[in-house]
Structure formats: structure tokens, C-alpha cells
Design an enzyme around this catalytic site. Structure first.
Site, mmCIF file in Angstrom:
data_model
loop_
_atom_site.group_PDB
_atom_site.id
_atom_site.type_symbol
_atom_site.label_atom_id
_atom_site.label_comp_id
_atom_site.label_asym_id
_atom_site.label_seq_id
_atom_site.Cartn_x
_atom_site.Cartn_y
_atom_site.Cartn_z
ATOM 1 N N HIS A 137 -25.481 12.588 -11.910
ATOM 2 C CA HIS A 137 -27.393 13.033 -12.267
ATOM 3 C C HIS A 137 -27.960 12.481 -13.670
ATOM 4 O O HIS A 137 -27.062 12.771 -14.775
ATOM 5 C CB HIS A 137 -27.508 14.845 -11.840
ATOM 6 C CG HIS A 137 -28.793 15.453 -12.279
ATOM 7 N ND1 HIS A 137 -29.811 15.496 -13.166
ATOM 8 C CD2 HIS A 137 -28.993 16.117 -11.248
ATOM 9 C CE1 HIS A 137 -30.849 16.268 -12.843
ATOM 10 N NE2 HIS A 137 -30.453 16.258 -11.198
ATOM 11 N N ASP A 214 -20.295 18.741 -16.187
ATOM 12 C CA ASP A 214 -21.646 18.399 -15.470
ATOM 13 C C ASP A 214 -20.626 20.007 -13.966
ATOM 14 O O ASP A 214 -20.375 19.120 -13.368
ATOM 15 C CB ASP A 214 -22.571 18.000 -14.735
ATOM 16 C CG ASP A 214 -23.083 18.799 -14.366
ATOM 17 O OD1 ASP A 214 -23.954 19.900 -13.762
ATOM 18 O OD2 ASP A 214 -23.955 17.483 -13.414
ATOM 19 N N GLN A 217 -22.620 21.837 -9.069
ATOM 20 C CA GLN A 217 -22.921 22.302 -7.874
ATOM 21 C C GLN A 217 -21.219 22.022 -7.685
ATOM 22 O O GLN A 217 -21.345 22.476 -6.471
ATOM 23 C CB GLN A 217 -22.736 20.424 -7.990
ATOM 24 C CG GLN A 217 -24.644 19.527 -7.585
ATOM 25 C CD GLN A 217 -25.455 20.104 -6.338
ATOM 26 O OE1 GLN A 217 -24.971 20.459 -5.792
ATOM 27 N NE2 GLN A 217 -27.110 20.412 -7.165
ATOM 28 N N LYS A 240 -28.707 27.860 -9.127
ATOM 29 C CA LYS A 240 -28.023 27.077 -7.869
ATOM 30 C C LYS A 240 -26.625 27.997 -6.802
ATOM 31 O O LYS A 240 -25.630 27.421 -5.784
ATOM 32 C CB LYS A 240 -26.348 26.159 -8.104
ATOM 33 C CG LYS A 240 -27.214 24.917 -9.644
ATOM 34 C CD LYS A 240 -28.303 23.844 -8.700
ATOM 35 C CE LYS A 240 -28.626 22.650 -8.864
ATOM 36 N NZ LYS A 240 -29.279 21.703 -8.875
ATOM 37 N N CYS A 379 -32.532 12.498 -8.351
ATOM 38 C CA CYS A 379 -31.920 12.258 -9.492
ATOM 39 C C CYS A 379 -30.510 11.393 -10.125
ATOM 40 O O CYS A 379 -29.830 11.899 -10.695
ATOM 41 C CB CYS A 379 -31.800 14.062 -10.720
ATOM 42 S SG CYS A 379 -33.470 14.626 -10.395
#
Length: 421
Positions: A137, A214, A217, A240, A379
Site C-alpha cells: 500500500h 503492515d 488487512q 478494518k 493505493c
């Protein structure tokens, strides 16, 4: 469990997962869009919020709205206790060793920028290398580019294979004694690829490098154990994981966080301030939490994690695998439709392009039929350009989605494609 592998037959997962009852927790799912029942398939951007999380805001502002940590009165004590309870809740959610390793931020983006500006600015130098995957991202690309332009270190890109899986052989070849950091997502927001971050962490550590993951997700879809991964830093966002916007988390290994300087200055992050002697700073985690935080949002995040725990993250993962497999099978029958991202390990993300149809047109028209999907570059412009496209359509799934909604989505997609071609 990986979303591309279903250990239970669909009917058994369906029987064990009462999605109809679960949907009653989400008031927004009862609304209509353009006269059609809402089918919300934009969960990779933002998941919807259960009533118990929504109720936190009314409860906080009507009963114990006060600033935290510094007050001696009852409301401040109650707000502080609720706020810090979420810190301990996140510790358990990530299986961190110590609640002091949990730093509250505005989201994954701010968490990564914190690492870049605090750890990166003090530990990286010209000649060093930072490895970033093609799957990233923009939030895990741009902060490192900005810092590299100032300091002069080199960014190297880990390539992906044709199916969207990260090229591990290339990753091994890129690692060397100059590598100081590997910055990689756990799950790709654009393709759904699940990266082998535990293996990547071990390889990075063999070279003396750190790894930042990261997890924006990953946390909605699978159990995350930062100690098992051996992540040096791990970040995720509240919105999220069925929680509110404006709040996120940075986990860091204790020794790293203690050695890092503050990023932002102000209230809460200080121990002493003086014009005559050097200002001193609070211990972790407060050293990195300058100013009044998003108190209600943090408390609501704790409620969201409680909701996920009540449903069961493994159960959510298994159900989303059913949804993804069914959607993949159905859209694969559409002439001229090409799925981007067919890695063997995938989360509940389905990205595709359609010959002769622009993704924006599809997104606008399918919304008229009550179906919400995401279109654009997500993104992840470098990744999409690598695959020769500027934009895709993306349907992404959550615990409250149903097989019937997948069928409605596929029928609407077929109708829209017939209109735009």
C-alpha cells in the site's frame, strides 16, 4: 487458516456459522441503496460496525467524557481505565508480551510514519537498504521514499510472481549486510495475497535486519501472533476490524521502542519540561502518544475486538473462504473477466478487470443496483502498473456477507457488463 484452502465443506461451515444472526448486530445492513437492499462488498477499505461498538460512543459521551491519565476526578479515572483496558485487549489480540508495547495511533498509516520518523531517522544512513514488496500500500512506500530522499538510503523492491505471490527466491537474493529493514504487508489489500511474514522475518533477522509488518488487512481475517511471527513492528487499523475510524495500533519490540526518540511533542509524552534543563520524556507507550488521544475511538476499538472474539476469528476466516471461493468460481464464468491475484494463499479479496469496460463505469452502475464495491488503484499503483492496468474492480468480504449476496453481486455484475460493452 488460508482463505484459498477450505478444510470443511461449504455446507458444514455454513451450518456452523450463523451469519443471519450475526447480521442483526449491524444496523447499516438493514438500509437500502437506490431502492435495493445494500450489498456491502467494500470491506477491505472499511468494515461496518456492530451496534455494541456504536453504543460505546453514546455511553462515553453521556456518562464519563473526560480527559485521561492526568485527572484525579471520577470521570477521568473511569475514562482512563476504559482506555487502558483496550491497550490490554490489543495486547491479547496480538499476543504481545507486554501492554506497554501497544501504542495507539490514528491508523496504520500513522503507525508506519512513526516508525519511519523515529526509528528510521535515527537508524538509517546513506548506503543502507530498505526492502519493500511490490504488493505494498502507498502507506508503506511513501514514508520510506520521503525519508530516503533526505538521508540517502536505497529502497529495493521485492518482486511478485505472475499469480500475485511474493517472489521469495528474489527476496532471499535481495537480503544482504546492507539491509536494515524489511517493510512488507501481511495481506495485500489489492490482491488478497497472504505473505509468509514469519519466514520473511526469520530471513531478515539472519541478516541483522528488522521487519515491519503492515497488518491492516490481516487482522480482520486471521489470528495474528506477533511473538510467533517475531515481528519487530506490527501495525493495524481500527476501521478494518469492525471498529471506528481514526484509531490504530503500532506494536513494537520493547527494546526498540525504549531506544527510539519521540516523534511528536506535547502533553502526555513528557516526564518533565523546563527552560533551564533538558526536557525528559515519559516511558513507553506514552512517549509516543502526544496530546489528547481519540479516547472514545480507542475504547470502541476494544469493543470491536471483543465482538470479533465472540464470533471467533478462525470462524470468520473459514466463512470468508467459502465466500471467496464461491465468488471466484462464479465470476470466472464471465467472458472477458480477468482476476488479478490468484496466489495459493489469499484472504477475502477479489480484484478483476473486464475487457471493454472501465472499472469506474462498473463501480458506478453496480452501485445503482445496491452493490458497493471498490474501484481504482487501491493505493497500490506500482503493483497495478506491474500487471499492466491502471485500475481494478475489487469485491472484498467480511463476516456478515452471505452467499446470497455473492449471487446478487455476480448477477448485478453480469447486468452492468452487458450495459457498458
Amino acid at each position: 487458516m488460508p482463505h484459498s484452502v477450505i478444510e470443511k465443506p461449504t455446507e458444514l461451515v455454513n451450518a456452523a456459522f450463523n451469519v443471519a444472526a450475526l447480521r442483526n448486530d449491524f444496523p447499516i445492513l438493514k438500509r437500502e441503496v437506490h431502492g435495493k437492499p445494500l450489498v456491502y462488498l467494500d470491506n477491505a477499505a472499511t468494515s461496518q460496525t456492530p451496534q455494541q461498538v456504536i453504543d460505546v460512543f453514546s455511553d462515553y459521551y453521556s456518562r464519563y467524557n473526560a480527559n485521561i491519565h492526568r485527572g484525579l476526578h471520577t470521570l477521568s479515572d473511569e475514562a482512563t481505565a476504559a482506555f487502558e483496558a483496550t491497550r490490554h485487549r490489543v495486547k491479547a489480540f496480538l499476543n504481545a508480551e507486554d501492554a506497554r508495547q501497544i501504542i495507539f495511533t490514528r491508523g496504520t498509516t500513522e503507525a508506519i510514519n512513526l516508525v519511519a520518523q523515529s526509528w528510521g531517522r535515527t537508524q538509517l544512513a546513506a548506503g543502507d537498504e530498505v526492502l519493500i514488496s511490490m504488493l505494498e500500500h502507498h502507506s508503506n512506500i511513501v514514508p520510506w521514499q520521503l525519508l530516503a530522499a533526505e538521508i540517502g538510503f536505497t529502497i529495493k523492491v521485492i518482486p511478485v510472481e505472475a499469480n500475485g505471490a511474493l517472489d521469495l527466491a528474489a527476496y532471499r537474493a535481495l537480503l544482504n549486510e546492507r539491509t536494515k529493514l524489511v517493510a512488507v504487508n501481511h495481506v495485500s489489500n489489492a490482491l488478497g495475497t497472504i505473505n509468509p511474514v514469519k519466514e520473511m522475518a526469520a530471513l531478515a533477522h539472519q541478516q541483522g535486519a528488522l521487519i515491519l509488518v503492515d497488518g491492516a488487512q490481516a487482522t480482520p481475517h486471521q489470528m495474528v501472533d506477533v511473538q510467533d511471527i517475531d515481528a519487530d513492528f506490527y501495525a493495524f487499523s481500527g476501521h478494518k476490524v469492525y471498529g471506528p475510524t481514526g484509531v490504530g495500533v503500532l506494536y513494537g519490540k520493547k527494546a526498540l521502542l525504549e531506544a527510539m526518540p519521540p516523534w511528536q511533542g506535547g502533553g502526555e509524552m513528557i516526564k518533565t519540561v523546563s527552560f533551564d534543563v533538558a526536557t525528559t520524556f515519559a516511558e513507553i507507550p506514552h512517549k509516543f502518544e502526544a496530546g489528547t488521544p481519540a479516547i472514545a475511538e480507542v475504547i470502541a476499538l476494544g469493543s470491536a475486538l471483543d465482538w470479533m472474539d465472540s464470533v471467533g476469528v478462525d470462524a470468520i476466516s473459514a466463512w470468508e473462504a467459502v465466500l471467496l471461493n464461491h465468488a471466484t468460481e462464479e465470476v470466472s464464468r464471465i467472458d472477458g473477466l480477468r482476476i488479478l491475484g490468484t496466489a495459493p494463499n489469499k484472504a477475502g479479496v477479489l480484484s478483476f478487470v473486464v475487457d471493454g469496460a472501465h472499472s469506474q463505469d462498473i463501480g458506478l452502475l453496480i452501485d445503482q443496483l445496491g452493490v458497493a464495491i471498490r474501484t481504482g488503484h487501491h493505493c497500490a499503483q506500482p503493483l497495478l502498473h506491474h500487471f499492466g492496468v491502471d485500475a481494478t474492480c475489487r469485491a472484498s468480504f467480511a463476516a456478515y456477507n452471505t452467499l446470497e449476496e455473492v449471487d446478487i453481486f455476480v448477477a448485478a455484475l453480469n447486468r452492468v457488463i452487458g450495459m457498458v460493452r
